[in-house]
Design a protein around this motif. Sequence first.
Motif, short mmCIF file in Angstrom:
data_model
loop_
_atom_site.label_atom_id
_atom_site.label_comp_id
_atom_site.label_asym_id
_atom_site.label_seq_id
_atom_site.Cartn_x
_atom_site.Cartn_y
_atom_site.Cartn_z
N HIS A 1 37.52 33.89 43.10
CA HIS A 1 37.18 34.10 42.06
C HIS A 1 38.17 34.66 40.94
O HIS A 1 38.40 34.03 39.80
CB HIS A 1 36.04 35.47 42.09
CG HIS A 1 35.74 36.17 40.93
ND1 HIS A 1 34.79 35.63 40.38
CD2 HIS A 1 36.23 37.22 40.16
CE1 HIS A 1 34.29 36.23 39.13
NE2 HIS A 1 35.27 37.23 39.17
N GLN A 2 39.26 35.46 41.46
CA GLN A 2 40.33 35.87 40.74
C GLN A 2 41.12 34.57 39.82
O GLN A 2 41.57 34.79 38.90
CB GLN A 2 41.41 36.64 41.41
CG GLN A 2 41.14 38.15 41.19
CD GLN A 2 42.06 38.93 42.07
OE1 GLN A 2 42.31 38.50 43.05
NE2 GLN A 2 42.48 40.03 41.64
N ALA B 1 39.55 33.59 37.12
CA ALA B 1 39.50 34.46 35.99
C ALA B 1 40.91 34.81 35.42
O ALA B 1 41.02 34.71 34.36
CB ALA B 1 39.20 35.87 36.79
N HIS B 2 41.95 34.34 36.31
CA HIS B 2 43.04 34.28 35.79
C HIS B 2 43.50 32.96 34.90
O HIS B 2 44.19 33.39 34.00
CB HIS B 2 44.39 34.47 36.60
CG HIS B 2 44.52 35.70 37.48
ND1 HIS B 2 45.55 36.25 38.04
CD2 HIS B 2 43.68 36.84 37.44
CE1 HIS B 2 45.43 37.56 38.40
NE2 HIS B 2 44.22 37.91 38.00
N GLU B 3 43.06 32.16 35.23
CA GLU B 3 43.03 30.86 34.43
C GLU B 3 42.53 31.08 32.89
O GLU B 3 43.08 30.93 31.93
CB GLU B 3 42.41 29.65 35.15
CG GLU B 3 42.93 28.28 34.59
CD GLU B 3 42.14 27.31 35.50
OE1 GLU B 3 42.18 27.39 36.71
OE2 GLU B 3 41.73 26.33 34.95
N ALA B 4 41.24 31.65 33.32
CA ALA B 4 40.41 32.22 31.85
C ALA B 4 41.23 33.13 30.84
O ALA B 4 41.58 33.03 29.69
CB ALA B 4 39.16 32.66 31.86
N GLU B 5 42.24 34.06 31.78
CA GLU B 5 42.80 35.19 31.04
C GLU B 5 43.75 34.42 30.10
O GLU B 5 44.33 34.85 28.89
CB GLU B 5 43.44 35.92 32.00
CG GLU B 5 44.01 37.33 31.44
CD GLU B 5 42.95 38.31 31.07
OE1 GLU B 5 42.00 38.34 31.44
OE2 GLU B 5 43.58 39.01 30.06
N ARG C 1 46.76 39.82 26.90
CA ARG C 1 46.29 39.47 28.46
C ARG C 1 47.00 40.55 29.59
O ARG C 1 47.75 41.21 29.24
CB ARG C 1 47.31 38.06 28.77
CG ARG C 1 46.51 36.85 28.23
CD ARG C 1 47.61 35.77 28.52
NE ARG C 1 47.62 34.71 27.50
CZ ARG C 1 48.55 33.99 27.34
NH1 ARG C 1 49.64 33.73 27.82
NH2 ARG C 1 48.50 33.04 26.42
N ALA D 1 48.05 37.81 34.80
CA ALA D 1 47.52 36.49 34.47
C ALA D 1 48.63 35.41 34.66
O ALA D 1 48.54 34.29 35.27
CB ALA D 1 47.04 36.43 33.29
N LEU E 1 35.22 43.80 41.53
CA LEU E 1 35.47 42.29 41.53
C LEU E 1 34.41 41.86 42.55
O LEU E 1 33.77 40.65 42.19
CB LEU E 1 36.73 42.01 42.42
CG LEU E 1 37.41 40.59 42.05
CD1 LEU E 1 37.43 40.01 40.82
CD2 LEU E 1 38.92 40.78 42.92
N SER F 1 31.03 40.40 41.38
CA SER F 1 30.74 39.29 40.65
C SER F 1 30.17 38.24 41.14
O SER F 1 30.14 38.15 42.74
CB SER F 1 32.31 38.53 40.10
OG SER F 1 33.15 39.79 39.59
#
Length: 229
Positions: A69-70, A73-77, A85, A89, A157, A160
């Motif tokens: 999941h992270q 999320a990091h890509e989106a960050e 940021r 990330a 987390l 989610s």
Amino acid sequence: MDYEALLELVKSRRSIRAFTDQPVSEETVEKVLEAARWAPSGANSQPWEFIIIRDQATKDKMALWARQHQDLAHEAELTRPEELRWGSAARSVSDPFFKNTPVLILVVGDPRVSRSFPLLTYIEREEKNFVSALAGAFLYMTLAATSLGLGSHWASLVGSGYPSAMIADLLGIPDGYCIYDMLGLGYPAIEPKPRVVRDRETLTHYERYDHAKYRTDEQLREWLISLRK
Ligand SMILES: Cc1cc2nc3c(=O)[nH]c(=O)nc-3n(C[C@H](O)[C@H](O)[C@H](O)COP(=O)(O)O)c2cc1C
């Protein structure tokens, strides 16, 4: 118990993300849960239930799902302005720290108990009251943990979508229950750095909202950036 002792307890509760090998006894965990049981809840509905997890294979699976999941999320960050940021990330995603946490307490809630609210509350505020009650029980646990010399951390987390569905299936959590958040417990291996806490005067208003204290968008942005440092 006097106020000074209470304030000392509140101030010394900090998020701890590294633990010693010292085991946490069942009796100690029960003491933490005993405090949670006495938390307030809307209409005394007490939506909480607790799953104690010590098994490493379970922790590993949960950590894997959380990491997957992270990753996303990091890509989106990375789409956010650089100064806002999260520093993490830019780095590759590592296993969540809860993988190495001696005891995990997963807090789950049964939303059906919200039917105990008066009808209009039930219709308009069900979700808010439900979540507030779970948060209250969670906070009581963190304070009890601190009073017992334990460190604790809040791992939201796991609630989610993806990790939550996988964990519900693995642990046999009944359909419709909400995975709220997870508390990690253990004996602290580190002393946390001092934390920035907002000044009381800046967030207190007397009788009416004092607009002199209203933060402009720019001030708020500066504040958020300062938290990242
Ligand atoms: C609702 C909520 C969710 C949180 N989720 C996480 C989380 O997923 N991972 C984490 O490392 N910390 C999490 N935290 C901990 C906060 O980062 C921490 O409480 C905050 O930075 C203040 O630091 P302190 O707890 O040491 O005083 C969460 C805290 C709250 C209240």
